[in-house]
Structures are given as structure tokens and as C-alpha cells.
Design a protein around this motif. Structure first.
Motif, short mmCIF file in Angstrom:
data_model
loop_
_atom_site.label_atom_id
_atom_site.label_comp_id
_atom_site.label_asym_id
_atom_site.label_seq_id
_atom_site.Cartn_x
_atom_site.Cartn_y
_atom_site.Cartn_z
N LEU A 1 43.17 57.55 46.94
CA LEU A 1 41.97 56.82 46.57
C LEU A 1 41.25 56.35 47.83
CD1 LEU A 1 43.55 54.61 43.77
CD2 LEU A 1 42.18 56.67 43.44
N LYS A 2 39.96 56.06 47.69
CA LYS A 2 39.17 55.63 48.84
C LYS A 2 39.74 54.37 49.47
CE LYS A 2 34.44 54.65 50.34
NZ LYS A 2 33.02 54.55 49.92
N GLY A 3 40.14 53.42 48.63
CA GLY A 3 40.70 52.17 49.16
C GLY A 3 41.96 52.40 49.97
N GLU A 4 42.76 53.40 49.55
CA GLU A 4 43.96 53.74 50.31
C GLU A 4 43.60 54.39 51.64
OE1 GLU A 4 47.38 54.63 47.01
OE2 GLU A 4 45.73 56.09 47.14
N VAL B 1 47.72 36.92 52.53
CA VAL B 1 46.76 37.75 51.81
C VAL B 1 47.50 38.64 50.81
CG1 VAL B 1 44.98 39.53 51.99
CG2 VAL B 1 45.19 37.77 53.77
N LEU B 2 47.09 38.54 49.56
CA LEU B 2 47.64 39.37 48.49
C LEU B 2 46.58 40.38 48.06
CD1 LEU B 2 49.79 39.96 46.22
CD2 LEU B 2 48.52 38.31 44.82
N ILE B 3 46.95 41.66 48.07
CA ILE B 3 46.07 42.73 47.61
C ILE B 3 46.77 43.44 46.44
CG2 ILE B 3 44.90 44.89 48.18
CD1 ILE B 3 43.74 42.59 49.68
N VAL B 4 46.04 43.62 45.36
CA VAL B 4 46.58 44.29 44.18
C VAL B 4 45.64 45.41 43.77
CG1 VAL B 4 47.25 44.04 41.75
CG2 VAL B 4 47.71 42.18 43.36
N LEU B 5 46.20 46.59 43.57
CA LEU B 5 45.46 47.70 42.97
C LEU B 5 45.95 47.86 41.54
CD1 LEU B 5 43.67 50.20 42.81
CD2 LEU B 5 45.51 51.51 43.87
N GLU B 6 45.12 47.46 40.58
CA GLU B 6 45.46 47.56 39.15
C GLU B 6 44.80 48.81 38.57
OE1 GLU B 6 46.60 47.21 35.26
OE2 GLU B 6 47.43 46.13 36.98
N GLU B 7 45.60 49.70 38.03
CA GLU B 7 45.08 50.96 37.50
C GLU B 7 44.57 50.82 36.07
OE1 GLU B 7 48.19 53.82 37.90
OE2 GLU B 7 48.49 53.38 40.02
N LEU B 8 45.11 49.90 35.32
CA LEU B 8 44.71 49.73 33.92
C LEU B 8 43.84 48.49 33.79
CD1 LEU B 8 48.08 50.87 32.28
CD2 LEU B 8 46.07 52.23 32.87
N ASN B 9 44.18 47.57 32.94
CA ASN B 9 43.31 46.39 32.75
C ASN B 9 44.14 45.12 32.65
OD1 ASN B 9 44.43 47.05 30.32
ND2 ASN B 9 42.57 46.84 29.11
N GLY B 10 44.97 44.89 33.66
CA GLY B 10 45.74 43.65 33.69
C GLY B 10 44.88 42.43 34.01
N ASP B 11 45.47 41.26 33.90
CA ASP B 11 44.78 40.00 34.16
C ASP B 11 45.31 39.38 35.45
OD1 ASP B 11 43.55 37.56 34.19
OD2 ASP B 11 44.37 36.85 32.29
#
Length: 213
Positions: free
Chosen positions: A83-86, A179-189
Motif C-alpha cells: 500500500l502507498k502508506g507502507e 506515537v501509535l499508528i494503526v492501519l485498519e483494513e475493515l471498519n473498526g472503532d
């Protein structure tokens, strides 16, 4: 004209590895673009007939009213890995400004989204874990260090999440400004992500993380 349509997601289960998915779409007159993200979490590495095992996309059809389906299985597909972010490594501090971050509100029903926040470390020496029970599937980085992939929406045969707590070594943490970075693929909260301190005698829930952007 090139257009991108619709978005949806799906995955197999503990008992059913393969699955099919029907997605309602709206097509524009002229050229339309179909983009599909395929994500694999582990591959079989032993056993008989490995040469006959396959994963990923198998067949794509588009069914229009009153006509035969368009079968895209043997069409020429372009592809890219990752992915672009990666590629930009936006989970690293020096690259955070390579993308434009925006504040989020209580509406978190979005697919394939990067989230960022900062937090202070928990006090004491007890082991620390991220509680990802409000999320579904993705990856986590803390201070540029990968915590690994999570897949909370993948359930055991008993219907429980396979795992919700993910260990964060204290050596990864600073007293403040983590710093916390999260890549969520679905629709978590992400607003409900929390840190927990864990001990043999007690299990304490740390405060929820501050506002994510």
C-alpha cells in the motif's frame, strides 16, 4: 472516463477458508476501473499436495440486469504489492508529514484507513498490552516498531475473537510522546483502543487513548 465504484469486504472463517462475495455496484457509461485489495495472513507451509493449494483472488464476474455476466477471470490485471502508506513508511516519525492527517469524529465506519495518535506510557513495570477488541483487522506500530498484525474479527469455533491483546514491550516506550499508528483494513472503532497493564494478580485497564487524528 475512468471511475472507481463501490467498496466492501469479506473474509473466510476458521471452518470455511474460501468464500464468495456479492457487491452491488453502479457503473458509469464508458470505461470503469475495478480495484481489489487481497490480503493473506499466513500460508500453509507443510502437508501433502502443496502444489495444488492456492490463495487470493480466484474469479471475478459482473452481472448486469438482462445480460450475460462479464467474466474478468482471464482478463489482464495490473497489480502492485503493498500500500502507498507502507511504501511511504508513514509509521516512522520522520515520514508522518508525508500525508495529510485529519481529525476523526464518532463516525468510524470506513474501510482501509490509517490512524495516528500520541500517548504517555503507563506507570510501573508491569507488562503492557494493546487492547484491540474494538478493531477488526490490520496492523499496528508503536514508535516505529511493528507490534504485528491483528485480526479480531476472526473468531474461534466457539464464536470468540482469536486474540484481542497484543504485547507492547516497555523497551519500545518513552515516558511521554509515544506515537501509535494503526492501519485498519475493515471498519473498526479506533476511539475505543486502550492500553492495559497485566500482572499475575491483577488486570487493570488503562485510560482510553486521546483523540485520534
Amino acid at each position: 472516463m475512468i471511475s472507481t465504484f463501490g467498496s466492501d469486504s469479506g473474509h473466510g472463517s476458521h471452518d470455511t477458508k474460501g468464500f464468495s462475495m456479492d457487491v452491488p455496484i453502479s457503473l458509469n457509461e464508458g470505461m470503469n476501473n475495478v480495484s481489489i485489495l487481497s490480503v493473506l495472513v499466513g500460508l500453509q507451509d507443510s502437508g501433502a499436495y502443496l502444489e495444488s493449494k492456492y490463495t487470493g483472488l480466484n474469479k471475478v464476474n459482473i452481472q448486469c440486469s438482462g445480460s450475460n455476466p462479464y467474466n474478468f477471470t482471464n482478463y489482464t490485471w495490473g497489480y502492485q504489492i503493498g500500500l502507498k502508506g507502507e511504501k511511504l513508511e508513514i509509521y516512522k516519525e520522520e515520514n508522518l508529514e508525508k500525508v495529510e492527517w485529519s481529525e476523526i469524529d464518532d463516525s468510524t465506519d470506513t474501510l482501509l484507513t490509517w490512524y495516528k495518535t500520541t500517548f504517555d506510557a503507563t506507570v510501573g513495570d508491569d507488562p503492557v498490552a494493546l487492547n484491540m477488541s474494538s478493531m477488526q483487522k490490520g496492523q499496528v506500530w508503536v514508535n516505529e516498531q511493528s507490534i504485528g498484525r491483528y485480526w479480531v474479527s476472526f473468531h474461534t469455533p466457539q464464536g470468540n475473537p482469536l486474540q484481542i491483546l497484543y504485547h507492547v514491550p516497555r523497551s519500545f516506550l518513552k515516558p511521554s510522546g509515544n506515537v501509535l499508528i494503526v492501519l485498519e483494513e475493515l471498519n473498526g472503532d479506533p476511539l475505543q483502543i486502550s492500553f492495559n497493564t497485566i500482572s499475575v494478580a491483577n488486570f487493570n485497564s488503562y485510560d482510553h487513548l486521546p483523540q485520534l487524528i
